[in-house]
Scaffold this motif. Structure first.
Motif, PDB file in Angstrom:
ATOM      1  N   HIS A  11       0.870  -1.177   0.000  1.00 23.67           N
ATOM      2  CA  HIS A  11       0.000   0.000   0.000  1.00 23.67           C
ATOM      3  C   HIS A  11       0.906   1.226   0.000  1.00 23.67           C
ATOM      4  O   HIS A  11       1.855   1.289   0.787  1.00 23.67           O
ATOM      5  CB  HIS A  11      -0.906   0.004   1.231  1.00 23.67           C
ATOM      6  CG  HIS A  11      -1.951  -1.066   1.181  1.00 23.67           C
ATOM      7  ND1 HIS A  11      -1.709  -2.360   1.573  1.00 23.67           N
ATOM      8  CD2 HIS A  11      -3.239  -1.028   0.763  1.00 23.67           C
ATOM      9  CE1 HIS A  11      -2.800  -3.070   1.413  1.00 23.67           C
ATOM     10  NE2 HIS A  11      -3.744  -2.298   0.913  1.00 23.67           N
ATOM     11  N   SER A  47      -4.997  -1.931  -7.946  1.00 23.05           N
ATOM     12  CA  SER A  47      -5.987  -0.862  -7.841  1.00 23.05           C
ATOM     13  C   SER A  47      -6.418  -0.435  -9.229  1.00 23.05           C
ATOM     14  O   SER A  47      -5.916  -0.912 -10.236  1.00 23.05           O
ATOM     15  CB  SER A  47      -5.394   0.339  -7.084  1.00 23.05           C
ATOM     16  OG  SER A  47      -4.447   0.980  -7.915  1.00 23.05           O
ATOM     17  N   LYS A  56      -3.402   0.216  -3.210  1.00 21.79           N
ATOM     18  CA  LYS A  56      -2.625  -1.020  -3.246  1.00 21.79           C
ATOM     19  C   LYS A  56      -1.970  -1.124  -4.612  1.00 21.79           C
ATOM     20  O   LYS A  56      -2.647  -1.205  -5.637  1.00 21.79           O
ATOM     21  CB  LYS A  56      -3.532  -2.220  -2.980  1.00 21.79           C
ATOM     22  CG  LYS A  56      -2.800  -3.521  -2.790  1.00 21.79           C
ATOM     23  CD  LYS A  56      -3.766  -4.613  -2.354  1.00 21.79           C
ATOM     24  CE  LYS A  56      -3.029  -5.903  -2.070  1.00 21.79           C
ATOM     25  NZ  LYS A  56      -3.965  -6.946  -1.610  1.00 21.79           N
TER      26      LYS A  56
END
Length: 124
Positions: free
Chosen positions: A37, A69, A65
């Motif tokens: 992240h 994502s 992430k």
């Protein structure tokens, strides 16, 4: 866009161009990987074509992430080239940005993006 800049952008194999401010990089830190992240501060200027700057400028911080994502492919790739604290300028061609669909009323289709980013944090 490149001719207007005196910065030594490096062309990546994906088509993005990136300039990393080497003056603030910390060699002891690791690069983020898919699944991490990341917290990123960014300022984005949108170019409709090589000469026209759209007045819409995006500025924000985002947490996502990496690799999993809905962020632009070009941004996901470029972040992996940075370490925490790095500042970079990234030119993302439309096919690695918002492509032929654009983004809401802010980014027109086929727009090139110039992002000024700072990688603030990486969490596993």
């Amino acid at each position: 866009l490149l001719s207007a800049s005196s910065l030594p952008f490096i062309k990546d194999s994906t088509g993005i161009r990136i300039y990393i401010d080497e003056g603030v990089s910390n060699a002891r830190l690791l690069y983020p990987q898919n699944g991490n992240h990341v917290l990123l501060a960014y300022h984005c200027v949108v170019f409709e074509d090589s000469d026209v700057i759209i007045n819409n400028v995006l500025e924000d911080t985002i947490f996502f992430k990496l690799g999993y994502s809905k962020q632009m492919k070009g941004l996901n790739h470029a972040i992996k080239l940075l370490k925490t604290g790095d500042n970079a300028k990234i030119i993302i061609p439309s096919y690695l940005g918002f492509g032929m669909s654009g983004y809401k009323n802010i980014v027109q289709p086929y727009s090139t993006l110039l992002l000024n980013v700072k990688l603030l944090n990486i969490k596993e």
